[in-house]
Design a protein around this motif. Sequence first.
Motif, PDB file in Angstrom:
ATOM      1  N   CYS A 198       0.851  -1.192   0.000  1.00 31.02           N
ATOM      2  CA  CYS A 198       0.000   0.000   0.000  1.00 31.02           C
ATOM      3  C   CYS A 198       0.884   1.238   0.000  1.00 31.02           C
ATOM      4  N   THR A 199       0.606   2.162  -0.905  1.00 31.93           N
ATOM      5  CA  THR A 199       1.435   3.367  -1.005  1.00 31.93           C
ATOM      6  C   THR A 199       0.746   4.407  -1.879  1.00 31.93           C
TER       7      THR A 199
ATOM      8  N   VAL B 129       9.648  -2.244  -4.309  1.00 34.74           N
ATOM      9  CA  VAL B 129       9.426  -3.145  -3.175  1.00 34.74           C
ATOM     10  C   VAL B 129       8.992  -4.520  -3.670  1.00 34.74           C
ATOM     11  N   GLY B 130       8.225  -4.540  -4.773  1.00 32.45           N
ATOM     12  CA  GLY B 130       7.858  -5.826  -5.368  1.00 32.45           C
ATOM     13  C   GLY B 130       9.069  -6.598  -5.847  1.00 32.45           C
TER      14      GLY B 130
ATOM     15  N   GLY C  28       5.196  -9.250  -5.042  1.00 35.24           N
ATOM     16  CA  GLY C  28       4.700  -7.999  -4.493  1.00 35.24           C
ATOM     17  C   GLY C  28       3.506  -7.537  -5.303  1.00 35.24           C
ATOM     18  N   ILE C  29       2.382  -7.291  -4.642  1.00 36.53           N
ATOM     19  CA  ILE C  29       1.131  -6.939  -5.316  1.00 36.53           C
ATOM     20  C   ILE C  29       0.627  -5.596  -4.796  1.00 36.53           C
ATOM     21  N   TYR C  30       0.320  -4.672  -5.687  1.00 36.86           N
ATOM     22  CA  TYR C  30      -0.253  -3.390  -5.281  1.00 36.86           C
ATOM     23  C   TYR C  30      -1.635  -3.617  -4.689  1.00 36.86           C
ATOM     24  N   ALA C  31      -1.865  -3.083  -3.485  1.00 39.14           N
ATOM     25  CA  ALA C  31      -3.128  -3.323  -2.775  1.00 39.14           C
ATOM     26  C   ALA C  31      -3.838  -2.029  -2.399  1.00 39.14           C
ATOM     27  N   GLY C  32      -3.478  -0.915  -3.052  1.00 31.80           N
ATOM     28  CA  GLY C  32      -4.190   0.327  -2.812  1.00 31.80           C
ATOM     29  C   GLY C  32      -3.337   1.376  -2.117  1.00 31.80           C
TER      30      GLY C  32
END
Length: 232
Positions: A173-174, A183-184, A195-199
């Motif tokens: 989250c960022t 970071v991924g 690493g998965i973008y989660a919002g």
Amino acid sequence: MAYDASTLPDVSGLTVGIIGGTGDQGRGLAYRFARAGQTVLIGSRSAERAAESAAEIAALPGVPASGSVTGAANDEVARRSDVVIIAVPWDGHAATVAALAEPLAGRIVVDCVNPLGFDKQGPYALTVDEGSAVQQAAALLPNSRVCAAFNHVSAPLLADPEVDRIDLDVLICTEDRELVDIVGALAARIPGMRGIYAGRLRNAHQIEAFTANLIAINKRYKAHAGIRVTDL
């Protein structure tokens, strides 16, 4: 767009500092990144304790004998690192982060702290005035690039030299989309991780809180559960 690890940047040359690197989560992450060949700095309020922890990690199986794991006081680690992971206990989170605001300016800061309480019924999520641990960190670090990640990684799995792969997704989250790839890519240095973008940061509260559910799952099924996102 499906997840494609081949598009991730090369982060092998980045120095990863871990504030709270003498605790279980910090030591586990340090071991995995060192094992992957990353330069790792262990941070602690006590430089001596940090050095002892670094020496112990450097001697673990799979860590290259290159002197790539060293320890120092938190302030020095913050200044010398490209990416700094905050892995301190929740009750010391605000004070530790606030004290490092100046040396962390311009740095990538990854917060993996979960604000949890414990009573006779088990773990539960705590209310954080800023919304979440990472939002608290972002408020205290206005000149840093902040994200939440590695909240759901099992410390025992990280620390187990016999575990070669840790098959789970790291939810990130960022507000800074470039951090998702950086970071991924660090997560992908650990075999099995994505690493998965989660919002945005405001979505980190439920990610941090979900750790209480994972602890309950692990207790019930005697496991070290993580999260895997489907259809990616």
